[in-house]
Design a protein around this motif. Sequence first.
Motif, mmCIF file in Angstrom:
data_model
loop_
_atom_site.group_PDB
_atom_site.id
_atom_site.type_symbol
_atom_site.label_atom_id
_atom_site.label_comp_id
_atom_site.label_asym_id
_atom_site.label_seq_id
_atom_site.Cartn_x
_atom_site.Cartn_y
_atom_site.Cartn_z
ATOM 1 N N GLY A 56 0.833 -1.192 0.000
ATOM 2 C CA GLY A 56 0.000 0.000 0.000
ATOM 3 C C GLY A 56 0.869 1.244 0.000
ATOM 4 N N ARG A 57 0.230 2.391 -0.063
ATOM 5 C CA ARG A 57 0.981 3.651 -0.062
ATOM 6 C C ARG A 57 1.526 3.936 1.332
ATOM 7 N NH1 ARG A 57 1.713 6.484 -4.169
ATOM 8 N NH2 ARG A 57 0.422 6.262 -5.991
ATOM 9 N N PRO A 58 2.710 4.514 1.415
ATOM 10 C CA PRO A 58 3.282 4.814 2.734
ATOM 11 C C PRO A 58 2.560 5.972 3.413
ATOM 12 C CG PRO A 58 4.680 5.693 1.009
ATOM 13 C CD PRO A 58 3.598 4.908 0.321
ATOM 14 N N VAL A 59 2.644 6.003 4.727
ATOM 15 C CA VAL A 59 2.063 7.109 5.490
ATOM 16 C C VAL A 59 2.846 8.377 5.238
ATOM 17 C CG1 VAL A 59 1.703 7.981 7.828
ATOM 18 C CG2 VAL A 59 1.119 5.663 7.302
ATOM 19 N N VAL A 60 4.178 8.235 5.196
ATOM 20 C CA VAL A 60 5.031 9.409 5.046
ATOM 21 C C VAL A 60 5.986 9.197 3.882
ATOM 22 C CG1 VAL A 60 6.745 10.862 6.181
ATOM 23 C CG2 VAL A 60 4.963 9.790 7.538
ATOM 24 N N GLU A 61 5.981 10.156 2.984
ATOM 25 C CA GLU A 61 6.995 10.198 1.940
ATOM 26 C C GLU A 61 7.825 11.443 2.209
ATOM 27 O OE1 GLU A 61 5.860 9.579 -2.184
ATOM 28 O OE2 GLU A 61 3.986 8.702 -1.497
ATOM 29 N N ASP A 62 9.118 11.275 2.293
ATOM 30 C CA ASP A 62 10.015 12.385 2.593
ATOM 31 C C ASP A 62 9.936 13.423 1.484
ATOM 32 O OD1 ASP A 62 12.067 14.075 3.312
ATOM 33 O OD2 ASP A 62 13.450 12.455 3.829
ATOM 34 N N SER A 63 9.631 14.677 1.822
ATOM 35 C CA SER A 63 9.502 15.733 0.808
ATOM 36 C C SER A 63 10.811 16.083 0.138
ATOM 37 C CB SER A 63 8.950 17.016 1.398
ATOM 38 O OG SER A 63 8.332 16.878 2.589
ATOM 39 N N PHE A 64 11.896 15.842 0.853
ATOM 40 C CA PHE A 64 13.204 16.195 0.308
ATOM 41 C C PHE A 64 13.912 15.005 -0.331
ATOM 42 C CE2 PHE A 64 12.357 19.141 3.809
ATOM 43 C CZ PHE A 64 12.360 20.319 3.100
ATOM 44 N N GLU A 66 12.587 11.698 -2.415
ATOM 45 C CA GLU A 66 11.500 10.893 -2.967
ATOM 46 C C GLU A 66 11.800 9.402 -2.926
ATOM 47 O OE1 GLU A 66 10.965 12.351 -6.907
ATOM 48 O OE2 GLU A 66 10.069 14.236 -6.243
ATOM 49 N N ASP A 67 13.030 9.035 -2.617
ATOM 50 C CA ASP A 67 13.423 7.637 -2.634
ATOM 51 C C ASP A 67 13.418 6.988 -1.249
ATOM 52 O OD1 ASP A 67 13.751 7.588 -5.388
ATOM 53 O OD2 ASP A 67 15.822 8.278 -5.271
ATOM 54 N N THR A 68 12.829 7.641 -0.264
ATOM 55 C CA THR A 68 12.706 7.053 1.075
ATOM 56 C C THR A 68 11.238 7.103 1.491
ATOM 57 O OG1 THR A 68 14.919 7.837 1.645
ATOM 58 C CG2 THR A 68 13.507 7.162 3.458
ATOM 59 N N TRP A 69 10.704 5.938 1.821
ATOM 60 C CA TRP A 69 9.314 5.827 2.262
ATOM 61 C C TRP A 69 9.284 5.310 3.690
ATOM 62 C CZ3 TRP A 69 6.458 2.991 -2.304
ATOM 63 C CH2 TRP A 69 6.421 3.821 -3.413
ATOM 64 N N TYR A 70 8.329 5.840 4.473
ATOM 65 C CA TYR A 70 8.185 5.452 5.865
ATOM 66 C C TYR A 70 6.805 4.855 6.072
ATOM 67 C CZ TYR A 70 12.203 8.510 6.464
ATOM 68 O OH TYR A 70 13.429 9.095 6.352
ATOM 69 N N TYR A 71 6.767 3.607 6.498
ATOM 70 C CA TYR A 71 5.521 2.954 6.898
ATOM 71 C C TYR A 71 5.543 2.907 8.418
ATOM 72 C CZ TYR A 71 4.826 1.410 2.099
ATOM 73 O OH TYR A 71 4.619 1.370 0.743
ATOM 74 N N ILE A 72 4.608 3.602 9.039
ATOM 75 C CA ILE A 72 4.579 3.716 10.497
ATOM 76 C C ILE A 72 3.207 3.260 10.983
ATOM 77 C CG2 ILE A 72 4.747 5.299 12.453
ATOM 78 C CD1 ILE A 72 6.443 7.103 10.560
ATOM 79 N N LYS A 88 5.374 0.222 15.309
ATOM 80 C CA LYS A 88 6.223 -0.504 14.372
ATOM 81 C C LYS A 88 6.548 0.405 13.196
ATOM 82 C CE LYS A 88 5.180 -5.274 15.243
ATOM 83 N NZ LYS A 88 5.059 -6.561 14.584
ATOM 84 N N ASP A 89 7.798 0.369 12.777
ATOM 85 C CA ASP A 89 8.266 1.202 11.668
ATOM 86 C C ASP A 89 8.874 0.319 10.589
ATOM 87 O OD1 ASP A 89 7.691 3.486 13.178
ATOM 88 O OD2 ASP A 89 9.670 3.458 14.103
ATOM 89 N N LEU A 90 8.763 0.789 9.354
ATOM 90 C CA LEU A 90 9.439 0.155 8.226
ATOM 91 C C LEU A 90 9.898 1.279 7.310
ATOM 92 C CD1 LEU A 90 10.021 -2.697 7.012
ATOM 93 C CD2 LEU A 90 8.060 -2.294 5.548
#
Length: 118
Positions: A56-64, A66-72, A88-90
């Motif tokens: 699924g889509r990540p909760v947080v995509e780093d604005s600075f 684009e190649d790091t996604w955070y699933y929290i 839990k974090d991924l």
Amino acid sequence: MKLTQLLIVIAMILSTSACKNWIYRIDVPQGNYLDDRDVKKLRISMTKEQVIYVLGRPVVEDSFDEDTWYYIYEMKRGMSKRGEDFKKDLIISFEDGKLITVEGDFELSEDFNVPLDA
């Protein structure tokens, strides 16, 4: 007279404090719930679209970046008898649109380093 009023007030306070477990409080889940089975489906060199399909889509995509996604995922328990609060974090990193690293609170599959198209 004042002593009886004081005793009545103390008795009411003690009796209402004993009823605090009668109030139902809901659990509050927030974020992306990820199942271990889904995380084990991840493979190196997957595209961003494939990762979205699996997790699924990540909760947080780093604005600075684009190649790091955070699933929290965080669970705040309403009542302690249903368990402890947890989080839990991924963190998923991409390079040139391909998955390169996965870090966090989940175990990866033994086949993670074997690309899907290999």
